[in-house]
Design an enzyme around this catalytic site. Structure first.
Site, PDB file in Angstrom:
ATOM      1  N   ASN A 162      -1.020   5.216  -6.738  1.00 17.42           N
ATOM      2  CA  ASN A 162      -0.992   4.338  -5.755  1.00 17.42           C
ATOM      3  C   ASN A 162      -0.111   3.154  -5.719  1.00 17.42           C
ATOM      4  O   ASN A 162      -0.812   2.212  -6.882  1.00 17.42           O
ATOM      5  CB  ASN A 162      -2.077   4.164  -4.667  1.00 17.42           C
ATOM      6  N   GLU A 163       1.046   3.222  -5.300  1.00 17.26           N
ATOM      7  CA  GLU A 163       1.640   1.384  -5.485  1.00 17.26           C
ATOM      8  C   GLU A 163       1.821   1.063  -6.897  1.00 17.26           C
ATOM      9  O   GLU A 163       1.503  -0.355  -6.846  1.00 17.26           O
ATOM     10  CB  GLU A 163       1.116   0.327  -4.452  1.00 17.26           C
ATOM     11  N   ASN A 294       4.612   3.823   1.350  1.00 15.36           N
ATOM     12  CA  ASN A 294       3.784   3.216   1.852  1.00 15.36           C
ATOM     13  C   ASN A 294       5.069   1.875   2.712  1.00 15.36           C
ATOM     14  O   ASN A 294       4.856   1.059   2.219  1.00 15.36           O
ATOM     15  CB  ASN A 294       2.766   2.155   0.826  1.00 15.36           C
ATOM     16  N   GLU A 374       1.281   6.056   3.721  1.00 16.64           N
ATOM     17  CA  GLU A 374       1.093   4.768   4.735  1.00 16.64           C
ATOM     18  C   GLU A 374       1.736   3.737   5.605  1.00 16.64           C
ATOM     19  O   GLU A 374       3.101   3.281   5.473  1.00 16.64           O
ATOM     20  CB  GLU A 374       0.231   3.242   4.338  1.00 16.64           C
ATOM     21  N   SER A 428     -10.566  -3.924   2.662  1.00 19.91           N
ATOM     22  CA  SER A 428      -9.841  -4.087   2.384  1.00 19.91           C
ATOM     23  C   SER A 428      -9.288  -5.574   1.273  1.00 19.91           C
ATOM     24  O   SER A 428      -8.373  -6.425   1.047  1.00 19.91           O
ATOM     25  CB  SER A 428      -9.138  -5.344   3.459  1.00 19.91           C
ATOM     26  N   TRP A 429      -9.660  -4.697  -0.140  1.00 23.68           N
ATOM     27  CA  TRP A 429     -10.175  -5.291  -1.066  1.00 23.68           C
ATOM     28  C   TRP A 429     -10.425  -7.079  -0.965  1.00 23.68           C
ATOM     29  O   TRP A 429     -11.139  -7.312  -0.767  1.00 23.68           O
ATOM     30  CB  TRP A 429      -8.267  -4.954  -1.576  1.00 23.68           C
ATOM     31  N   LYS A 435     -10.257  -8.305   7.530  1.00 24.74           N
ATOM     32  CA  LYS A 435      -8.680  -8.164   8.342  1.00 24.74           C
ATOM     33  C   LYS A 435      -9.030  -6.124   8.538  1.00 24.74           C
ATOM     34  O   LYS A 435      -9.425  -5.464   7.586  1.00 24.74           O
ATOM     35  CB  LYS A 435      -8.239  -7.745   6.626  1.00 24.74           C
ATOM     36  N   TYR A 437      -7.955  -2.373  10.024  1.00 24.39           N
ATOM     37  CA  TYR A 437      -6.890  -1.740   9.402  1.00 24.39           C
ATOM     38  C   TYR A 437      -7.556  -0.456  10.321  1.00 24.39           C
ATOM     39  O   TYR A 437      -5.896   0.782  10.845  1.00 24.39           O
ATOM     40  CB  TYR A 437      -6.191  -1.604   8.586  1.00 24.39           C
TER      41      TYR A 437
HETATM   42  C1  NOJ Z   1      -1.442  -0.886   0.860  1.00 23.44           C
HETATM   43  C2  NOJ Z   1      -2.768  -0.472  -0.254  1.00 23.44           C
HETATM   44  O1  NOJ Z   1      -2.739   1.467  -0.955  1.00 23.44           O
HETATM   45  C3  NOJ Z   1      -4.143   0.020   0.163  1.00 23.44           C
HETATM   46  O2  NOJ Z   1      -5.023  -0.276  -0.323  1.00 23.44           O
HETATM   47  C4  NOJ Z   1      -4.306  -0.823   1.576  1.00 23.44           C
HETATM   48  O3  NOJ Z   1      -5.506  -1.476   1.722  1.00 23.44           O
HETATM   49  C5  NOJ Z   1      -2.736  -1.163   2.493  1.00 23.44           C
HETATM   50  N1  NOJ Z   1      -1.873  -1.167   1.640  1.00 23.44           N
HETATM   51  C6  NOJ Z   1      -3.068  -2.349   2.974  1.00 23.44           C
HETATM   52  O4  NOJ Z   1      -2.746  -3.063   3.132  1.00 23.44           O
END
Ligand code: NOJ
Length: 476
Positions: A162-163, A294, A374, A428-429, A435, A437
């Protein structure tokens, strides 16, 4: 291509962000466990220790997704649940958990879309240098093989990483993700390169194993838009595109490194010794079957010649006014378009980027199938007196992006699915839990789930699509 008969409408999660159970079920320690337990750079002092407790409550979350009309569910496997030490000893309880999760998806008609690596590196491997160590490539492939063998008969959609770009960006340029390096260009390119190499090797292994599915990579869409009035606009575009996109996209889709990238890095004094001649064959054999995108924002850039290199980021939301961006001396800087909106964390909201990025992919790479893996909107949220979150901003945002996705499909782009980030609120990290979603509100104190207004909007949208396209026999 138009509108496929079977379009995947789903939602997406990642292991560390939703599972919790950080020290249960034989799971090893992850780099994020270590970081979130006391690193001063963990600005909001939160962790994924419990999060929305998906590890124990996945059935409830999948029920809600199914009742919403979704037919696919994206999640990632925690490497340290399968291999607690990163390599070697396999944790059967981890295999059992993901088997239960996959089966729970399948009985509900949710096609599992499974990512092997979503930012969460086993701590044991992080201590050896993480993705900057070339040996990680084979560690990743060994881990991928275990997953393909254990779940490959049931999972038909796999994503390697992922990313990879955003992961390398945050770990080596912004420094907000562990191991928290800042403005380290050598490490940025080296980590990204190793991710792409590992991905290609895993793709080629998957194909060799002859399993009944397909495999892709997930890129954080970053199409470059050069601001009007930029000096040397073509140079700025090329350099920004090298920085954000080409290493991931060219290499994974066409099987060759972007022409000119390595000489460019050499000229710029960036270490490119990670690129070995023998890798060419790996890339050639490791071409993806589909691309995950994403889609949140574009990269709006202009020239930058006079100042120092600087990265700015906002992990505290409305408490700061910082916008997200970077200035790289003699390369480019991210610009601010005064006509567009931003979210409270300083990221641009720009639906048009959905159309532009999909069209650019098609123009450059032809008909590679794309899943929008995403798209979503982060907000502070409080339920009203009836306990419901009226998230009209999220609905507006996502509807805008989906309309542009439809426009792209009408113009011939091959899009096969869309995943909302995220089904329910989760960690959210570094942004922590403020935050949100989710399409479903999570009260983190009680773990109670309550659908938001957007949940019902998504349900209607999926239903309307099916009525219009699936029942009337659109192209398959
Ligand atoms: C990208 C990431 O894949 C995900 O882990 C993250 O929380 C979301 N976008 C929102 O920023």
């Amino acid at each position: 291509m138009g509108f496929p008969k079977k379009f995947l409408w789903g939602s997406a999660t990642a292991a560390y962000q939703c599972e919790g159970a950080w020290n249960e079920g034989g799971k090893g320690l992850g780099e994020w466990d270590e970081f979130s337990h006391g690193n001063p750079l963990n600005l909001n002092n939160e962790s994924g220790d419990v999060s929305c407790d998906f590890y124990h409550r996945y059935e409830e979350d999948l029920n809600l997704a199914q009742q919403e009309g979704q037919n696919s569910f994206r999640f990632s496997i925690a490497w340290d649940r399968i291999l607690p030490d990163g390599r070697g000893r396999v944790n059967q309880a981890g295999i059992d958990f993901y088997n239960r999760l996959i089966d729970a998806c399948l009985v509900r008609g949710l096609e599992p879309n499974v990512t092997l690596f979503h930012y969460d590196l086993p701590a044991a491997l992080a201590h050896e240098g993480g993705w900057a160590r070339r040996g990680i490539v084979d560690d990743f492939v060994a881990y991928a093989k275990i997953c393909f063998e254990a779940f490959g008969d049931k999972v038909r959609l796999w994503a390697t990483i992922n990313e990879p770009k955003y992961y390398s960006y945050c770990t080596n340029m912004v420094g907000n993700y562990p191991p928290n390096h800042r403005c380290d260009f050598d490490r940025y390119y080296c980590v990204l390169y190793h991710e792409i190499l590992a991905s290609a090797k895993a793709v080629s292994l998957y194909h060799e194993m002859g399993l009944p599915g397909s495999i892709g990579i997930v890129h954080d869409s970053s199409n470059v838009d050069v601001a009007e009035g930029t000096k040397n606009p073509e140079r700025v575009r090329t350099i920004a595109d090298f920085f954000y996109n080409r290493l991931v996209l060219d290499t994974s889709i066409t099987g060759t490194l972007p022409a000119g990238l390595v000489p460019f890095l050499r000229d710029e004094g960036i270490d490119s010794s990670f690129a070995k001649d023998e890798d060419a064959a790996v890339f050639e054999q490791g071409k993806i079957d589909w691309l995950g995108m994403n889609v949140y924002n574009r990269m709006y850039v202009t020239d930058y010649t006079s100042g120092e290199t600087e990265v700015f980021h906002n992990n505290v939301g409305a408490r700061a006014k910082t916008k997200e961006g970077i200035r790289i001396k003699d390369w480019f800087e991210t610009a601010v378009d005064p006509t567009t909106k931003r979210n409270l964390w300083g990221r641009e909201i720009y639906p048009q980027c959905m159309l532009e990025t999909l069209q650019e992919i098609r123009e450059r790479y032809g008909d590679i199938p794309v899943y929008i893996t995403e798209n979503g909107h982060g907000e502070y949220e409080t339920p009203n007196e009836d306990g419901v979150v009226e998230d009209d901003d999220r609905i507006d945002m996502m509807q805008g992006y989906i309309d542009k996705m439809f426009e792209a499909m009408e113009s011939g782009c091959k899009v096969l699915g869309y995943y909302a980030w995220s089904p329910m609120d989760l960690y959210s990290w570094v942004n922590g839990y403020e935050k949100r979603y989710g399409l479903v509100y999570v009260d983190f104190a009680t773990q109670k789930r309550t659908p938001k207004k957007s949940y019902w909007w998504y349900k209607d949208l999926i239903e309307a699509y099916r009525k219009q396209h699936e029942m009337q026999g659109a192209e398959s």
